[in-house]
Design a protein around this motif. Sequence first.
Motif, PDB file in Angstrom:
ATOM      1  N   ILE A  45      19.267  15.816 -22.203  1.00  0.00           N
ATOM      2  CA  ILE A  45      18.310  16.585 -21.408  1.00  0.00           C
ATOM      3  C   ILE A  45      17.071  16.872 -22.241  1.00  0.00           C
ATOM      4  O   ILE A  45      17.159  17.411 -23.348  1.00  0.00           O
ATOM      5  N   TYR A  46      15.926  16.487 -21.694  1.00  0.00           N
ATOM      6  CA  TYR A  46      14.635  16.827 -22.288  1.00  0.00           C
ATOM      7  C   TYR A  46      14.056  18.009 -21.500  1.00  0.00           C
ATOM      8  O   TYR A  46      14.014  17.975 -20.276  1.00  0.00           O
ATOM      9  N   VAL A  47      13.595  19.016 -22.200  1.00  0.00           N
ATOM     10  CA  VAL A  47      12.939  20.156 -21.562  1.00  0.00           C
ATOM     11  C   VAL A  47      11.432  19.993 -21.710  1.00  0.00           C
ATOM     12  O   VAL A  47      10.918  19.910 -22.826  1.00  0.00           O
ATOM     13  N   ILE A  48      10.737  19.928 -20.588  1.00  0.00           N
ATOM     14  CA  ILE A  48       9.272  19.846 -20.592  1.00  0.00           C
ATOM     15  C   ILE A  48       8.740  21.192 -20.115  1.00  0.00           C
ATOM     16  O   ILE A  48       8.913  21.568 -18.958  1.00  0.00           O
ATOM     17  N   LEU A  59      14.862  31.385 -21.204  1.00  0.00           N
ATOM     18  CA  LEU A  59      15.152  29.960 -21.384  1.00  0.00           C
ATOM     19  C   LEU A  59      15.327  29.629 -22.865  1.00  0.00           C
ATOM     20  O   LEU A  59      16.177  28.813 -23.235  1.00  0.00           O
ATOM     21  N   ASP A  60      14.526  30.275 -23.707  1.00  0.00           N
ATOM     22  CA  ASP A  60      14.595  30.007 -25.149  1.00  0.00           C
ATOM     23  C   ASP A  60      15.939  30.426 -25.735  1.00  0.00           C
ATOM     24  O   ASP A  60      16.351  29.917 -26.776  1.00  0.00           O
ATOM     25  N   ASN A  61      16.606  31.376 -25.073  1.00  0.00           N
ATOM     26  CA  ASN A  61      17.884  31.868 -25.592  1.00  0.00           C
ATOM     27  C   ASN A  61      19.059  30.954 -25.268  1.00  0.00           C
ATOM     28  O   ASN A  61      20.163  31.176 -25.769  1.00  0.00           O
ATOM     29  N   LEU A  62      18.829  29.961 -24.409  1.00  0.00           N
ATOM     30  CA  LEU A  62      19.901  28.997 -24.134  1.00  0.00           C
ATOM     31  C   LEU A  62      20.211  28.202 -25.395  1.00  0.00           C
ATOM     32  O   LEU A  62      19.349  27.957 -26.233  1.00  0.00           O
ATOM     33  N   SER A  63      21.432  27.775 -25.509  1.00  0.00           N
ATOM     34  CA  SER A  63      21.856  27.043 -26.709  1.00  0.00           C
ATOM     35  C   SER A  63      21.045  25.770 -26.890  1.00  0.00           C
ATOM     36  O   SER A  63      20.867  24.983 -25.958  1.00  0.00           O
ATOM     37  N   GLY A  64      20.531  25.577 -28.100  1.00  0.00           N
ATOM     38  CA  GLY A  64      19.782  24.359 -28.404  1.00  0.00           C
ATOM     39  C   GLY A  64      20.638  23.115 -28.341  1.00  0.00           C
ATOM     40  O   GLY A  64      20.124  21.994 -28.308  1.00  0.00           O
ATOM     41  N   ASP A  65      21.962  23.301 -28.316  1.00  0.00           N
ATOM     42  CA  ASP A  65      22.859  22.148 -28.240  1.00  0.00           C
ATOM     43  C   ASP A  65      22.695  21.386 -26.929  1.00  0.00           C
ATOM     44  O   ASP A  65      23.055  20.218 -26.829  1.00  0.00           O
ATOM     45  N   TYR A  66      22.191  22.056 -25.922  1.00  0.00           N
ATOM     46  CA  TYR A  66      22.057  21.413 -24.627  1.00  0.00           C
ATOM     47  C   TYR A  66      20.865  20.453 -24.563  1.00  0.00           C
ATOM     48  O   TYR A  66      20.846  19.536 -23.757  1.00  0.00           O
ATOM     49  N   PHE A  67      19.859  20.715 -25.382  1.00  0.00           N
ATOM     50  CA  PHE A  67      18.583  20.018 -25.225  1.00  0.00           C
ATOM     51  C   PHE A  67      18.352  19.020 -26.364  1.00  0.00           C
ATOM     52  O   PHE A  67      18.382  19.386 -27.535  1.00  0.00           O
ATOM     53  N   SER A  68      18.108  17.767 -26.002  1.00  0.00           N
ATOM     54  CA  SER A  68      17.839  16.732 -27.009  1.00  0.00           C
ATOM     55  C   SER A  68      16.413  16.828 -27.536  1.00  0.00           C
ATOM     56  O   SER A  68      16.141  16.490 -28.694  1.00  0.00           O
ATOM     57  N   LYS A  69      15.507  17.289 -26.681  1.00  0.00           N
ATOM     58  CA  LYS A  69      14.105  17.358 -27.084  1.00  0.00           C
ATOM     59  C   LYS A  69      13.387  18.375 -26.210  1.00  0.00           C
ATOM     60  O   LYS A  69      13.686  18.513 -25.024  1.00  0.00           O
TER      61      LYS A  69
END
Length: 585
Positions: A45-48, A59-69
């Motif tokens: 998952i890329y977050v734009i 949104l920033d508090n979500l785990s960084g493990d979910y987002f590839s970029k």
Amino acid sequence: PTSYNVYVLPRDLYKQGGRLMQGAMAGWLQTMTQNLFGTGLNKQIYVIKDECHQATNNLDNLSGDYFSKTINFSATPKLIRGQIPDVEITDEQAVQANLIKRIDFGNSEQLVQENGKTDAINKQSILCAIEKFKEIKPQYVDKLKVNPCLIIQISNKDKADSEWKNLIKPVLDNNPTLKWMLIVDKDKDCDTNDVVKKNLPVKKWKDYAKEKSSNIDIIIFKMVISEGWDIPRACMLCQVRKTISDQLNEQVMGRVRRNPRLLDFETLTQEQQDLAMTAWVWGNEPKDKQKSFNVRLLQNLNTNIRQDFIVKTTKLADLTEKKDFNIEEFFENKKDKLVSTDIFSLYDKLQKQETEIQSLCWDYTKEDISRYWRFCENIDGVKKEYHNYKCDYVQSMKEDKPTSFPISSMYWDNGNVLNIENWIWLQKSEDEDIFSFDSDAEKKWAKILRDICEKSARKVSSNNDEKRFLWGKNFPFNSDIKYEYYNNGVHASYPDFILKDKQDRIHIFEVKSVNKSNNQNIDNVEYEEKVRILGACYLYASKILENHIFYLPILKNEDWQITRYENGDKETLTEEQFQNSFKSS
């Protein structure tokens, strides 16, 4: 649903107490990304994040493990929060690409010197803006089929009432044919002279006003439409309030810099495009931004520069036009690999190739998708063939359609100014002949051409007794005077100056310099290679374009080394030799 590959999450939808934040969002992310016990989809998952200068703590508090970029976008990044751009499109680049309008700033300097009173300055700015609006409106309606809009920004709190009653309303009362709308914080204070006052609630006024067919000519506001309100028909801004925030100024100016004909812009004539891509602003001019200036060709009933000044151009042909190249025959003897590369790696490799190679791939595979593997597995061979062909100008270079200077263009003030009264360009104000150039070398070369053109250049055909000649700067904006060359991809050279001599020959100049400046750090090896590649392009172009002579003047310290390309031959000249040969031509 998990079957899509693009999802939109409004910022305020993911909030404390909301259903998404009570586990639904985290559960969905786990399903999409994690492959626990074979249950997850194992997707990346890329977050734009658009408007990333706005805080998105949840949104920033979500785990960084979910987002590839994470990719951040903002027209106004907050540098103090560490939002340093990885990639930046400058204002000038965005204007050149027709992404946003260029700004024509109104000038109140003379008024300031005469009275120094803020109210008088603001009233004069309002008057100028409204008069300009009345001039532009019929052009917008007739040529763009869009009703234009002037936005007037007033101050906050108590000062706004005084500005509205004493400065703006009296001017509007003297222009009763113009429809206006005052949009402020409280609905009861909003007002308009349009019939919408009786037919729509105030909360829907902004939606009504932004439609391109709306009859509202002027919108007066405080801060309520500084960001996130899209009104492409707005083409003018008058700022009565004075703001010290550069970010706020950019956001407000952004309201009048949208393209009103974005979806069919390419179908417009050049005159229509120039109108659509100009915004007029009276107000807080950014001090650190380069000023842009409009220029237009010298034209009257007896003068037609575009007919008198025809310039031939070149382009590089497609690989499919190579006489001894056939894509079917190229792959005929290619053996398929025993073990094929996976489709994703092949796709990534294809995406890194030039557009022409990608198009060639899809044309080759459209009738049989199994050919895709054959093409991509042998893409290095195709690229080598492509590279060799493009670099061999004898095979690939061909004459393109003849063209001329655009009717209008623009340039940015880089401080390298020179007075020129004898070429084909006019400033917006006809009594100004000061032009700015990209570099000190360009300015010095322009002076050389200016001083010698009277003896060598063809005079502009006109009944007027003007001493103007067929030569000018090839301002890149709107210009089609370019020559394609290959340097790890196809590029276009827009030469700096063009001159037509008395024998109807076209002289083309691309000015270079090896002098280091404060604004430019030159890699000598890379720079010399680029000049060499450009010289090879000009050498063959001079051979296939009759009566076209190319020059590469290079400034080192205060001396010029000039390479001339004519009829497929090249010669190196000093400045004195150039001037002597040119004056005698």
